[in-house]
Structure formats: structure tokens, C-alpha cells
Design a protein around this motif. Structure first.
Motif, PDB file in Angstrom:
ATOM      1  N   ARG A  13       0.846  -1.200   0.000  1.00 53.32           N
ATOM      2  CA  ARG A  13       0.000   0.000   0.000  1.00 53.32           C
ATOM      3  C   ARG A  13       0.874   1.241   0.000  1.00 53.32           C
ATOM      4  O   ARG A  13       1.895   1.288   0.670  1.00 53.32           O
ATOM      5  N   ARG A  14       0.430   2.221  -0.767  1.00 56.08           N
ATOM      6  CA  ARG A  14       1.064   3.537  -0.735  1.00 56.08           C
ATOM      7  C   ARG A  14       0.364   4.344   0.354  1.00 56.08           C
ATOM      8  O   ARG A  14      -0.856   4.409   0.402  1.00 56.08           O
ATOM      9  N   VAL A  15       1.154   4.955   1.218  1.00 55.93           N
ATOM     10  CA  VAL A  15       0.617   5.743   2.314  1.00 55.93           C
ATOM     11  C   VAL A  15       0.263   7.132   1.779  1.00 55.93           C
ATOM     12  O   VAL A  15       1.131   7.868   1.330  1.00 55.93           O
ATOM     13  N   LEU A  16      -1.026   7.458   1.833  1.00 55.52           N
ATOM     14  CA  LEU A  16      -1.494   8.753   1.333  1.00 55.52           C
ATOM     15  C   LEU A  16      -1.810   9.719   2.465  1.00 55.52           C
ATOM     16  O   LEU A  16      -1.843  10.926   2.259  1.00 55.52           O
ATOM     17  N   ARG A  18      -2.852   9.697   7.097  1.00 59.62           N
ATOM     18  CA  ARG A  18      -2.880   8.972   8.364  1.00 59.62           C
ATOM     19  C   ARG A  18      -3.622   7.638   8.265  1.00 59.62           C
ATOM     20  O   ARG A  18      -3.168   6.625   8.757  1.00 59.62           O
ATOM     21  N   GLU A  20      -5.318   6.766   5.124  1.00 62.75           N
ATOM     22  CA  GLU A  20      -5.631   6.521   3.719  1.00 62.75           C
ATOM     23  C   GLU A  20      -4.484   5.792   3.028  1.00 62.75           C
ATOM     24  O   GLU A  20      -3.323   6.174   3.154  1.00 62.75           O
ATOM     25  N   ARG A  21      -4.836   4.713   2.311  1.00 61.59           N
ATOM     26  CA  ARG A  21      -3.849   3.899   1.617  1.00 61.59           C
ATOM     27  C   ARG A  21      -4.329   3.614   0.195  1.00 61.59           C
ATOM     28  O   ARG A  21      -5.521   3.490  -0.056  1.00 61.59           O
ATOM     29  N   GLN A  22      -3.378   3.469  -0.724  1.00 62.10           N
ATOM     30  CA  GLN A  22      -3.667   3.091  -2.106  1.00 62.10           C
ATOM     31  C   GLN A  22      -3.007   1.741  -2.363  1.00 62.10           C
ATOM     32  O   GLN A  22      -1.800   1.591  -2.129  1.00 62.10           O
ATOM     33  N   PRO A  23      -3.751   0.745  -2.849  1.00 67.01           N
ATOM     34  CA  PRO A  23      -3.139  -0.557  -3.115  1.00 67.01           C
ATOM     35  C   PRO A  23      -2.197  -0.506  -4.322  1.00 67.01           C
ATOM     36  O   PRO A  23      -2.449   0.205  -5.293  1.00 67.01           O
ATOM     37  N   TRP A  87       8.034   0.951   6.282  1.00 72.45           N
ATOM     38  CA  TRP A  87       7.788   2.017   5.326  1.00 72.45           C
ATOM     39  C   TRP A  87       9.025   2.172   4.458  1.00 72.45           C
ATOM     40  O   TRP A  87      10.139   2.349   4.971  1.00 72.45           O
ATOM     41  N   LEU A  99       5.757   3.697   0.860  1.00 69.51           N
ATOM     42  CA  LEU A  99       5.104   2.421   0.609  1.00 69.51           C
ATOM     43  C   LEU A  99       5.158   1.574   1.870  1.00 69.51           C
ATOM     44  O   LEU A  99       6.182   1.521   2.547  1.00 69.51           O
ATOM     45  N   GLU A 100       4.071   0.891   2.162  1.00 71.42           N
ATOM     46  CA  GLU A 100       3.977   0.037   3.345  1.00 71.42           C
ATOM     47  C   GLU A 100       4.159  -1.419   2.914  1.00 71.42           C
ATOM     48  O   GLU A 100       3.411  -1.919   2.077  1.00 71.42           O
TER      49      GLU A 100
END
Length: 141
Positions: A13-16, A18, A20-23, A87, A99-100
Motif C-alpha cells: 500500500r502507498r501511504v497517502l 494517516r 488513507e492507503r492506495q493498493p 515504510w 510504501l507500506e
């Protein structure tokens, strides 16, 4: 030594923000011929993929603490997730992304690469190597 080491494919996941994440899809590839680097291909749900190379040692050190400086850094996630997530920060002059990553899967894959090619088994470029290379270039007519 096997030439075809399977890629490690991870849903990350991209950290957007606190919460919010984007796969993303991340494929980590290791080539025993270039053991100091790991190729990482990132694929968003929509859009094109991008591939970059990251130091294997930097990733390995990032599993136990902070690692890297400059454009590529990795560290445990702050708070309670630090044991199982990392991260990975990628930056350029214009932008950056965090990125997580799941630590266990990355750790297992890196351990496998070190069994294939132990640390120090391949000659790595050092500052002296670059200086010698540049001297040779200058001496070449």
C-alpha cells in the motif's frame, strides 16, 4: 547457481495520509549476477508500472531499524505496526512516495537471496573503485 529466481509478488500500500492507503502490486526480483541490487516493479491498479533498483543491504538493514539516506529509505512503521510492517520511502527532486511493506515476506525473501549469494561474495563498487575508474577514463586518449 540458479539463474531464474522467482519474483516475490506482494500486495502493498502507498501511504497517502494517516488512515488513507492506495493498493499497489510490488514485484521484487533478485538476479545472482547483480547480487547487491534488488529490482522492484511497482504496479498501481490503473496506470503503468515503474521499475527501480534498491540495495539489497539497505533493505536488509531496514528490517531491524532505519536504513538508507537520500532518495531511498526504509524503517519500521511507527507505533504498534513496527513489528510487522516497514515504510519504504522513495524520493526524487519533484516528489516522493511512502510504501507500506510486510516485513516477514521481505525478510524471508532476502534471507533466501543471502543463501544464494552471501554478503561480501560479490565485489561491490567502493569509493576507491569509482576513483580508479575515473582516473582510467581520464588517461584514455
Amino acid at each position: 547457481m540458479p539463474k531464474d529466481v522467482p519474483a516475490l509478488s506482494l500486495d502493498i500500500r502507498r501511504v497517502l495520509g494517516r488512515a488513507e492507503r492506495q493498493p499497489l502490486r510490488a514485484d521484487f526480483r533478485f538476479d545472482p549476477d547483480t547480487p547487491v541490487l534488488v529490482s522492484v516493479t511497482l504496479t498501481p491498479p490503473r496506470g503503468r508500472s515503474v521499475t527501480g533498483r534498491i540495495s539489497r543491504e539497505l533493505l536488509h538493514r531496514g528490517l531491524s531499524g532505519r536504513s538508507g539516506d537520500g532518495d531511498v529509505r526504509i524503517r519500521p512503521v511507527p507505533g504498534g505496526e513496527g513489528g510487522r510492517l516497514r515504510w519504504l520511502r522513495l524520493a526524487s527532486r519533484e516528489t516522493s512516495a511512502v510504501l507500506e511493506l510486510p516485513a516477514a515476506a521481505l525478510s524471508d525473501r532476502l534471507a533466501a537471496t543471502y543463501r544464494l549469494v552471501p554478503a561480501g561474495a560479490a565485489r561491490e563498487a567502493t569509493e576507491e573503485d569509482w576513483e580508479a575508474f575515473i582516473r582510467e577514463l581520464r588517461a584514455d586518449p
